[in-house]
Design a protein around this motif. Structure first.
Motif, short mmCIF file in Angstrom:
data_model
loop_
_atom_site.label_atom_id
_atom_site.label_comp_id
_atom_site.label_asym_id
_atom_site.label_seq_id
_atom_site.Cartn_x
_atom_site.Cartn_y
_atom_site.Cartn_z
N ALA A 33 0.86 -1.17 0.00
CA ALA A 33 0.00 0.00 0.00
C ALA A 33 0.91 1.23 0.00
O ALA A 33 1.94 1.24 0.67
CB ALA A 33 -0.88 0.01 1.24
N ARG A 50 -3.74 8.16 -0.38
CA ARG A 50 -3.19 6.81 -0.40
C ARG A 50 -3.88 5.95 -1.44
O ARG A 50 -5.01 6.25 -1.86
CB ARG A 50 -3.30 6.14 0.97
N SER A 52 -4.83 1.80 -2.29
CA SER A 52 -4.91 0.47 -1.73
C SER A 52 -3.81 -0.39 -2.34
O SER A 52 -3.16 0.00 -3.31
CB SER A 52 -6.28 -0.14 -2.03
N ARG A 53 -3.58 -1.56 -1.77
CA ARG A 53 -2.53 -2.45 -2.30
C ARG A 53 -2.80 -2.81 -3.76
O ARG A 53 -1.87 -2.95 -4.55
CB ARG A 53 -2.44 -3.72 -1.46
N SER A 54 -4.06 -2.98 -4.10
CA SER A 54 -4.39 -3.30 -5.49
C SER A 54 -4.18 -2.10 -6.41
O SER A 54 -4.06 -2.28 -7.63
CB SER A 54 -5.85 -3.74 -5.58
N LEU A 57 -8.14 1.51 -5.51
CA LEU A 57 -8.89 2.44 -4.65
C LEU A 57 -7.97 3.55 -4.17
O LEU A 57 -6.80 3.32 -3.83
CB LEU A 57 -9.46 1.69 -3.46
N SER A 58 -8.50 4.75 -4.11
CA SER A 58 -7.73 5.89 -3.62
C SER A 58 -8.52 6.64 -2.55
O SER A 58 -9.77 6.64 -2.57
CB SER A 58 -7.37 6.84 -4.76
N TYR A 59 -7.81 7.24 -1.65
CA TYR A 59 -8.42 7.94 -0.52
C TYR A 59 -7.66 9.25 -0.32
O TYR A 59 -6.46 9.32 -0.55
CB TYR A 59 -8.33 7.09 0.75
N THR A 102 -1.54 -1.09 5.06
CA THR A 102 -2.19 0.17 4.75
C THR A 102 -1.32 1.34 5.21
O THR A 102 -0.44 1.17 6.03
CB THR A 102 -3.57 0.26 5.41
N ARG A 104 -2.93 4.41 6.24
CA ARG A 104 -3.98 5.35 6.62
C ARG A 104 -3.46 6.45 7.53
O ARG A 104 -3.94 7.58 7.50
CB ARG A 104 -5.10 4.61 7.35
#
Length: 122
Positions: A33, A50, A52-54, A57-59, A102, A104
């Motif tokens: 991640a 950030r 996700s590991r895949s 997904l972004s945040y 992660t 986060r």
């Protein structure tokens, strides 16, 4: 071990754009991640964005959502942060971060880059 090296920081006027890059070695980003944090003078390091590991997904932190975009290129072992509509309050040292689970928050991060300075003038 993972080594992270940021680039792309600099001085920009308010409303301008910058693109930060993070190059990784030692382990492929596809197994980690990744994300970006920043630390302004006299303040604590804070989460910015950030993946996700895949990488699907972004945040984002509320303060940058809609202005910043994080992206990754696992084939090149690179992570990017496109920063638009920059404000003086975005001035900080920006750090690339990675971890096996992660990123986060600061305590999640296992690997840090040395940072790149972004200065936004008013």
């Amino acid at each position: 071990q993972v080594q992270l090296v940021e680039s792309g920081g600099g001085l920009v006027q308010s409303g301008g754009s910058l693109r930060l890059s993070c190059a990784a070695s030692g382990r492929t980003f596809g197994t980690l991640a990744t994300g970006w944090f920043r630390q302004a003078p006299g303040k604590e390091r804070e989460f910015v964005a950030r993946l996700s590991r895949s990488g699907r997904l972004s945040y984002y932190a509320d303060s940058v959502r809609g202005r910043f975009t994080i992206s990754g290129d696992n084939a090149k072992n690179m992570v990017y942060l496109q920063m638009n509509s920059l404000k003086p309050e975005d001035t900080a040292v920006y750090y690339c971060a990675a971890a096996t689970t992660t990123v986060r928050k600061v305590d999640d991060v296992e690997y840090w880059g040395k940072g790149t300075l972004v200065t936004v003038s008013s």
